[in-house]
Design a protein around this motif. Structure first.
Motif, PDB file in Angstrom:
ATOM      1  N   THR A 102      41.286  10.473  23.003  1.00 31.80           N
ATOM      2  CA  THR A 102      39.715  11.136  22.725  1.00 31.80           C
ATOM      3  C   THR A 102      38.770  10.796  23.940  1.00 31.80           C
ATOM      4  OG1 THR A 102      40.282   9.208  21.837  1.00 31.80           O
ATOM      5  CG2 THR A 102      38.111   9.362  22.263  1.00 31.80           C
ATOM      6  N   ALA A 107      40.335   9.006  13.977  1.00 32.60           N
ATOM      7  CA  ALA A 107      41.071  10.316  13.644  1.00 32.60           C
ATOM      8  C   ALA A 107      42.770  10.433  14.688  1.00 32.60           C
ATOM      9  CB  ALA A 107      40.798  11.674  14.840  1.00 32.60           C
ATOM     10  N   ASN A 108      42.614  10.075  16.181  1.00 31.79           N
ATOM     11  CA  ASN A 108      43.477   9.552  17.065  1.00 31.79           C
ATOM     12  C   ASN A 108      44.160   8.913  16.535  1.00 31.79           C
ATOM     13  OD1 ASN A 108      43.138  12.513  18.613  1.00 31.79           O
ATOM     14  ND2 ASN A 108      41.462  11.530  19.288  1.00 31.79           N
ATOM     15  N   TYR A 166      40.575  14.711   6.002  1.00 32.08           N
ATOM     16  CA  TYR A 166      41.275  14.351   7.645  1.00 32.08           C
ATOM     17  C   TYR A 166      42.536  13.531   7.213  1.00 32.08           C
ATOM     18  CZ  TYR A 166      43.030  13.122  11.613  1.00 32.08           C
ATOM     19  OH  TYR A 166      43.520  12.804  12.874  1.00 32.08           O
ATOM     20  N   VAL A 180      46.463  14.229   8.460  1.00 29.85           N
ATOM     21  CA  VAL A 180      47.851  13.539   8.908  1.00 29.85           C
ATOM     22  C   VAL A 180      49.142  13.332   8.060  1.00 29.85           C
ATOM     23  CG1 VAL A 180      47.839  10.950   9.272  1.00 29.85           C
ATOM     24  CG2 VAL A 180      45.728  11.553   9.917  1.00 29.85           C
ATOM     25  N   HIS A 185      33.647   9.414  15.519  1.00 30.56           N
ATOM     26  CA  HIS A 185      34.791   9.435  14.850  1.00 30.56           C
ATOM     27  C   HIS A 185      35.962   9.787  15.119  1.00 30.56           C
ATOM     28  CE1 HIS A 185      32.228   8.240  11.104  1.00 30.56           C
ATOM     29  NE2 HIS A 185      32.499   9.519  11.224  1.00 30.56           N
ATOM     30  N   LEU A 186      36.313   9.863  16.755  1.00 30.97           N
ATOM     31  CA  LEU A 186      37.739  10.624  17.419  1.00 30.97           C
ATOM     32  C   LEU A 186      38.353   9.640  17.737  1.00 30.97           C
ATOM     33  CD1 LEU A 186      36.059  12.785  20.230  1.00 30.97           C
ATOM     34  CD2 LEU A 186      37.924  13.271  18.884  1.00 30.97           C
ATOM     35  N   ARG A 237      46.015  18.263  18.236  1.00 31.17           N
ATOM     36  CA  ARG A 237      44.561  17.936  19.240  1.00 31.17           C
ATOM     37  C   ARG A 237      43.826  18.800  19.265  1.00 31.17           C
ATOM     38  NH1 ARG A 237      49.722  15.212  19.576  1.00 31.17           N
ATOM     39  NH2 ARG A 237      49.411  11.658  19.837  1.00 31.17           N
ATOM     40  N   ILE A 240      41.467  18.132  16.213  1.00 30.24           N
ATOM     41  CA  ILE A 240      41.216  17.102  16.281  1.00 30.24           C
ATOM     42  C   ILE A 240      39.244  17.056  17.197  1.00 30.24           C
ATOM     43  CG2 ILE A 240      40.462  14.581  16.741  1.00 30.24           C
ATOM     44  CD1 ILE A 240      43.101  14.758  15.752  1.00 30.24           C
ATOM     45  N   TRP A 246      35.742  15.336   7.646  1.00 27.17           N
ATOM     46  CA  TRP A 246      36.182  14.194   8.323  1.00 27.17           C
ATOM     47  C   TRP A 246      36.442  13.054   6.814  1.00 27.17           C
ATOM     48  CZ3 TRP A 246      39.169  11.023  11.495  1.00 27.17           C
ATOM     49  CH2 TRP A 246      38.532   9.945  11.738  1.00 27.17           C
ATOM     50  N   VAL A 275      35.985  16.984  15.063  1.00 22.21           N
ATOM     51  CA  VAL A 275      35.796  16.296  14.131  1.00 22.21           C
ATOM     52  C   VAL A 275      34.314  15.558  14.972  1.00 22.21           C
ATOM     53  CG1 VAL A 275      36.706  13.362  13.798  1.00 22.21           C
ATOM     54  CG2 VAL A 275      38.220  15.483  13.649  1.00 22.21           C
ATOM     55  N   LEU A 313      46.980  10.142  13.810  1.00 24.66           N
ATOM     56  CA  LEU A 313      46.989  10.317  14.244  1.00 24.66           C
ATOM     57  C   LEU A 313      48.742  10.115  14.744  1.00 24.66           C
ATOM     58  CD1 LEU A 313      48.616  13.939  14.091  1.00 24.66           C
ATOM     59  CD2 LEU A 313      47.155  14.425  16.106  1.00 24.66           C
TER      60      LEU A 313
END
Length: 380
Positions: free
Chosen positions: A320, A130-131, A7, A11, A126-127, A115, A118, A3, A122, A134
């Protein structure tokens, strides 16, 4: 650490491939229209491109059983090879459609896989971030790729855009190589079909997952109702120029980017994700209602910003929540259902929206869409 250090590389791979893909689609659209002069042919291109999306459930189930980094690299390789082949041989229209179908089938597997990766790798805290990254990358690649493809097709041979797309997939693969493997959850030994059915059962059993899926698909339907209404509202009802229509579409995109990039910075994002999901839906309803009732075009742009922000927040929180609450071994199936359901809802909404505009006017269609969105809040 995946992460913290790598990460952003993931992306970047999605941004580059999305940019190339949209450049190719824009260029192919211009080419097909110029070479055939037929709107039906253009429609056939889009139909072939979207047909594999119906199989999102199967694509998600494949991701549940596969090592996701390798699966995405394989799909990118297939897409790159197909578009390079089209550029080299300049095929007839039927062969072109067949090749596009192959490439889009591979892309359909990639969409839920990204997805699912992730959700599989992840940390939960941190979701949201992260989303957000993206979603922002996808929106940026969509806009920049469409502009690039149209520019290249207008300046010369459309096939240059396809070569660029093939190169973008090659770069994406290279970026994925150093990332950690994302191995599947331990399997029960059941067949592919049995595990897919078991994944579908999550939608029936889970009080956390089902409302989110219904909300995501329902909003896709409601928002699609307004797609044919928007151009009528801006150009005919308000008498504005095509520039204003572009500004409205840009407002939706800007609002979505603000939500995707800004909301993950909110410290209560993880704890309040479900409530913020409902807030996102309500904001979309408010934005669409504002657009429908707007007395001048500037207010339509304001409503578009609110609606775009709501859409970004809904998408961010919805993904998420699914990644957090759905069983990891069935996450791909759940995300695949969202993909297929959203595609079918979008198609149905777009078709029905055109009929509603003729029956009750463009502003009335916006009001209907807003009411459906508010109903999705109640379902949640």
């Amino acid at each position: 650490m995946w992460w913290g250090n790598r990460y952003p590389v993931f992306v970047a791979s999605r941004l580059i491939s999305q940019t190339g893909d949209m450049a190719a689609l824009s260029a192919l659209t211009v080419h097909v229209h110029a070479s055939t002069g037929s709107p039906v042919a253009v429609g056939a291109l889009f139909l072939v491109r979207m047909l594999p999306r119906i199989l999102g459930l199967v694509a998600g189930a494949i991701g549940d059983r596969a090592e996701l980094r390798g699966l995405m690299m394989l799909c990118d390789a297939v897409c790159g090879a197909v578009f390079l082949l089209i550029a080299l041989v300049d095929p007839t229209f039927p062969v072109l459609l067949a090749l596009v179908f192959v490439a889009e089938s591979a892309s359909t597997i990639t969409l839920p896989a990204a997805r699912t990766l992730i959700g599989r790798t992840v940390p939960k805290e941190h979701l949201a971030a992260a989303n957000g990254m993206l979603i922002a990358a996808s929106a940026t690649g969509f806009a920049s790729g469409a502009a690039l493809g149209g520019l290249l097709a207008g300046m010369g041979d459309y096939r240059w855009a396809l070569v660029i797309n093939a190169a973008s997939f090659a770069i994406s693969i290279l970026l994925l190589v150093p990332l950690p493997r994302a191995v599947p959850e331990p399997r029960s030994g059941r067949s592919f079909l049995a595990e897919t059915v078991a994944g579908l059962a999550v939608l029936r059993r889970s009080a956390h997952v089902r409302p989110v899926v219904i909300g995501l698909v329902g909003i896709a339907f409601a928002a699609a109702l307004d797609r044919p209404a928007l151009i009528v509202l801006v150009r005919e009802d308000l008498g504005a120029s095509a520039l204003w229509y572009g500004l409205v579409l840009g407002g939706i995109a800007v609002g979505g980017l603000v939500a995707a990039l800004g909301m993950p910075r909110y410290r209560g994002m993880d704890a309040w994700a479900l409530r913020l999901f409902g807030v996102g839906i309500a904001a979309q309803a408010a934005g669409h209602l504002t657009m429908g009732l707007a007395p001048v075009t500037a207010v339509v742009v304001l409503g578009a910003l609110v609606a775009g922000f709501g859409n970004g927040l809904e998408s961010l929180c919805g993904n998420t929540l699914l990644q957090r609450d759905a069983p990891k071994e069935s996450l791909g199936v759940v995300l695949g259902v969202v993909l297929s359901g959203s595609f079918l809802a979008d198609a149905a909404g777009s078709a029905l929206g055109g009929l509603l505009v003729e029956a009750i006017s463009a502003p009335g269609t916006f009001v209907v869409a807003a009411l459906i969105m508010l109903a999705c809040v109640r379902i949640r």
